[in-house]
Motif scaffolding. Structure first.
Motif, PDB file in Angstrom:
ATOM      1  N   PHE A 136       0.403  -1.398   0.271  1.00 50.05           N
ATOM      2  CA  PHE A 136      -0.106  -0.147  -0.170  1.00 50.05           C
ATOM      3  C   PHE A 136       1.054   1.251  -0.173  1.00 50.05           C
ATOM      4  CE2 PHE A 136      -2.473   3.758   1.886  1.00 50.05           C
ATOM      5  CZ  PHE A 136      -3.853   3.801   1.522  1.00 50.05           C
ATOM      6  N   GLY A 137       1.959   1.336   0.637  1.00 50.72           N
ATOM      7  CA  GLY A 137       2.977   3.014   0.451  1.00 50.72           C
ATOM      8  C   GLY A 137       2.250   3.142   1.336  1.00 50.72           C
ATOM      9  N   GLY A 138       1.798   3.109   2.691  1.00 51.07           N
ATOM     10  CA  GLY A 138       1.322   4.382   3.538  1.00 51.07           C
ATOM     11  C   GLY A 138       2.287   5.086   4.188  1.00 51.07           C
ATOM     12  N   GLY A 139       3.520   5.297   3.983  1.00 52.91           N
ATOM     13  CA  GLY A 139       4.514   5.830   4.417  1.00 52.91           C
ATOM     14  C   GLY A 139       5.224   6.663   3.314  1.00 52.91           C
ATOM     15  N   SER A 140       4.246   6.937   2.144  1.00 52.84           N
ATOM     16  CA  SER A 140       4.536   7.512   1.000  1.00 52.84           C
ATOM     17  C   SER A 140       3.786   8.762   0.319  1.00 52.84           C
ATOM     18  CB  SER A 140       4.534   6.611  -0.159  1.00 52.84           C
ATOM     19  OG  SER A 140       5.456   5.175  -0.295  1.00 52.84           O
ATOM     20  N   ILE A 141       4.340   9.679   0.045  1.00 51.39           N
ATOM     21  CA  ILE A 141       3.846  11.229  -0.247  1.00 51.39           C
ATOM     22  C   ILE A 141       3.063  11.225  -1.109  1.00 51.39           C
ATOM     23  CG2 ILE A 141       4.233  13.517  -1.392  1.00 51.39           C
ATOM     24  CD1 ILE A 141       5.559  12.432   2.003  1.00 51.39           C
ATOM     25  N   VAL A 142       1.485  11.312  -1.089  1.00 49.23           N
ATOM     26  CA  VAL A 142       0.456  11.253  -2.634  1.00 49.23           C
ATOM     27  C   VAL A 142       0.417  11.915  -3.372  1.00 49.23           C
ATOM     28  CG1 VAL A 142      -1.209  12.333  -0.580  1.00 49.23           C
ATOM     29  CG2 VAL A 142      -1.946  10.232  -2.158  1.00 49.23           C
ATOM     30  N   THR A 143       0.728  11.716  -4.270  1.00 49.23           N
ATOM     31  CA  THR A 143       0.622  12.654  -5.289  1.00 49.23           C
ATOM     32  C   THR A 143      -0.649  13.196  -5.012  1.00 49.23           C
ATOM     33  OG1 THR A 143       0.218  10.963  -6.877  1.00 49.23           O
ATOM     34  CG2 THR A 143       2.540  12.104  -6.274  1.00 49.23           C
ATOM     35  N   ARG A 144      -0.847  14.390  -6.085  1.00 39.21           N
ATOM     36  CA  ARG A 144      -1.901  15.279  -6.543  1.00 39.21           C
ATOM     37  C   ARG A 144      -2.973  14.439  -7.327  1.00 39.21           C
ATOM     38  NH1 ARG A 144      -2.608  20.782  -6.210  1.00 39.21           N
ATOM     39  NH2 ARG A 144      -3.576  21.120  -8.361  1.00 39.21           N
ATOM     40  N   GLU A 145      -2.795  13.609  -7.963  1.00 37.28           N
ATOM     41  CA  GLU A 145      -3.400  12.712  -9.352  1.00 37.28           C
ATOM     42  C   GLU A 145      -3.699  11.575  -8.218  1.00 37.28           C
ATOM     43  OE1 GLU A 145      -1.440  11.849 -12.265  1.00 37.28           O
ATOM     44  OE2 GLU A 145       0.394  10.471 -11.793  1.00 37.28           O
ATOM     45  N   GLN A 146      -2.991  10.832  -7.340  1.00 39.05           N
ATOM     46  CA  GLN A 146      -3.138   9.146  -6.162  1.00 39.05           C
ATOM     47  C   GLN A 146      -4.495  10.554  -5.451  1.00 39.05           C
ATOM     48  OE1 GLN A 146       0.425   8.651  -4.289  1.00 39.05           O
ATOM     49  NE2 GLN A 146       0.534   7.676  -5.707  1.00 39.05           N
ATOM     50  N   LEU A 147      -4.094  11.605  -5.046  1.00 36.85           N
ATOM     51  CA  LEU A 147      -4.873  11.776  -4.125  1.00 36.85           C
ATOM     52  C   LEU A 147      -6.446  12.416  -4.402  1.00 36.85           C
ATOM     53  CD1 LEU A 147      -6.042  13.169  -1.581  1.00 36.85           C
ATOM     54  CD2 LEU A 147      -5.485  15.666  -2.248  1.00 36.85           C
ATOM     55  N   SER A 148      -6.042  13.111  -5.975  1.00 38.04           N
ATOM     56  CA  SER A 148      -7.394  13.040  -7.080  1.00 38.04           C
ATOM     57  C   SER A 148      -8.730  11.577  -7.230  1.00 38.04           C
ATOM     58  CB  SER A 148      -7.345  13.503  -8.843  1.00 38.04           C
ATOM     59  OG  SER A 148      -7.295  12.805  -9.403  1.00 38.04           O
ATOM     60  N   VAL A 149      -7.795  10.404  -7.341  1.00 40.51           N
ATOM     61  CA  VAL A 149      -8.201   9.040  -7.636  1.00 40.51           C
ATOM     62  C   VAL A 149      -9.530   8.736  -5.982  1.00 40.51           C
ATOM     63  CG1 VAL A 149      -8.190   6.619  -8.022  1.00 40.51           C
ATOM     64  CG2 VAL A 149      -6.818   8.317  -9.429  1.00 40.51           C
ATOM     65  N   PHE A 150      -8.045   9.324  -5.000  1.00 40.89           N
ATOM     66  CA  PHE A 150      -9.380   8.516  -3.339  1.00 40.89           C
ATOM     67  C   PHE A 150     -10.470   9.250  -3.815  1.00 40.89           C
ATOM     68  CE2 PHE A 150      -4.511   7.687  -1.967  1.00 40.89           C
ATOM     69  CZ  PHE A 150      -4.776   6.347  -2.281  1.00 40.89           C
ATOM     70  N   LEU A 151     -10.140  10.775  -3.977  1.00 40.67           N
ATOM     71  CA  LEU A 151     -11.894  11.131  -3.906  1.00 40.67           C
ATOM     72  C   LEU A 151     -12.730  10.955  -4.595  1.00 40.67           C
ATOM     73  CD1 LEU A 151      -9.529  14.956  -3.652  1.00 40.67           C
ATOM     74  CD2 LEU A 151     -10.725  13.792  -1.412  1.00 40.67           C
ATOM     75  N   TYR A 152     -12.530  10.773  -5.788  1.00 42.88           N
ATOM     76  CA  TYR A 152     -13.529  10.310  -7.035  1.00 42.88           C
ATOM     77  C   TYR A 152     -13.792   8.577  -5.974  1.00 42.88           C
ATOM     78  CZ  TYR A 152     -15.011   8.888 -11.670  1.00 42.88           C
ATOM     79  OH  TYR A 152     -16.020   7.412 -11.695  1.00 42.88           O
TER      80      TYR A 152
END
Length: 206
Positions: free
Chosen positions: A117-133
């Motif tokens: 999962f990479g929980g400690g990895s910095i989230v990118t803006r496009e990764q964040l957008s997918v999570f929000l979607y």
């Protein structure tokens, strides 16, 4: 990372001069006139985001993938997952373990290419957008479709993130930079996340 302050204010309907929640005033690194101050106070009061200490919020600190799952889980009322997640790098004692397990069950979280999962990895803006979607789908919220072609670096948005980014932009959750870029591979900050969460809270109380 500089963001268009006016765009955030207009999207969120914030009024200049609105009194800040006490929790925001308690953070020494959150100025009362900061564009994210009201959001920090509201998400802190709601128990969705915590400070990095009793007196600091660290608004410019970059957000991790585990942190995103934790706040979305809290926003949903911290529901108990049916089982632990299947990600080998998420130990049961991690603060975001239940959140990741829940998010995986709800189809919000997916792993990286190596199965972690990479929980400690910095989230990118496009990764964040997918999570929000995916969160908006889970929550039954109306999905938006922003016009990505308005941004200079639209071709930098990876194909797997385009639908999510279009939703995040259309819903006013993610805005472009002053230069007209989306910076999909760039990191999100805690201040930005607080404002996004405040926006997500609006349908729940409206």
């Amino acid at each position: 990372m500089k963001r268009t302050v006016c765009a955030w204010l207009l999207a969120l309907g914030l009024a200049v001069g609105t009194a800040l929640p006490a929790s925001a005033a308690a953070f020494s690194d959150v100025a009362s006139n900061a564009w994210y101050a009201q959001a920090v106070g509201e998400v802190s009061d709601a128990g969705i985001m915590n400070g990095t200490s009793s007196t600091t919020f660290s608004p410019e600190e970059q957000v991790t993938r585990g942190m995103v799952m934790a706040v979305l889980w809290r926003l949903s009322g911290s529901p108990a997952p049916a089982a632990s997640s299947t990600f080998p790098d998420v130990e049961d004692w991690y603060y975001y373990a239940d959140a990741v397990a829940w998010a995986q069950e709800m189809g919000i979280a997916s792993g990286l290419g190596d199965g972690n999962f990479g929980g400690g990895s910095i989230v990118t803006r496009e990764q964040l957008s997918v999570f929000l979607y995916r969160y908006s789908q889970y929550a039954g919220q109306e999905l938006a479709s922003g016009v990505l072609d308005l941004y200079n670096d639209v071709d930098s948005v990876q194909s797997w993130a385009r639908e999510g980014m279009a939703h995040a932009v259309g819903a006013g959750l993610i805005t472009g930079t002053d230069e007209g870029n989306l910076e999909p591979a760039g990191p999100a900050t805690r201040a930005q996340l607080a404002v996004i969460l405040q926006r997500l809270m609006i349908p729940a109380v409206g």
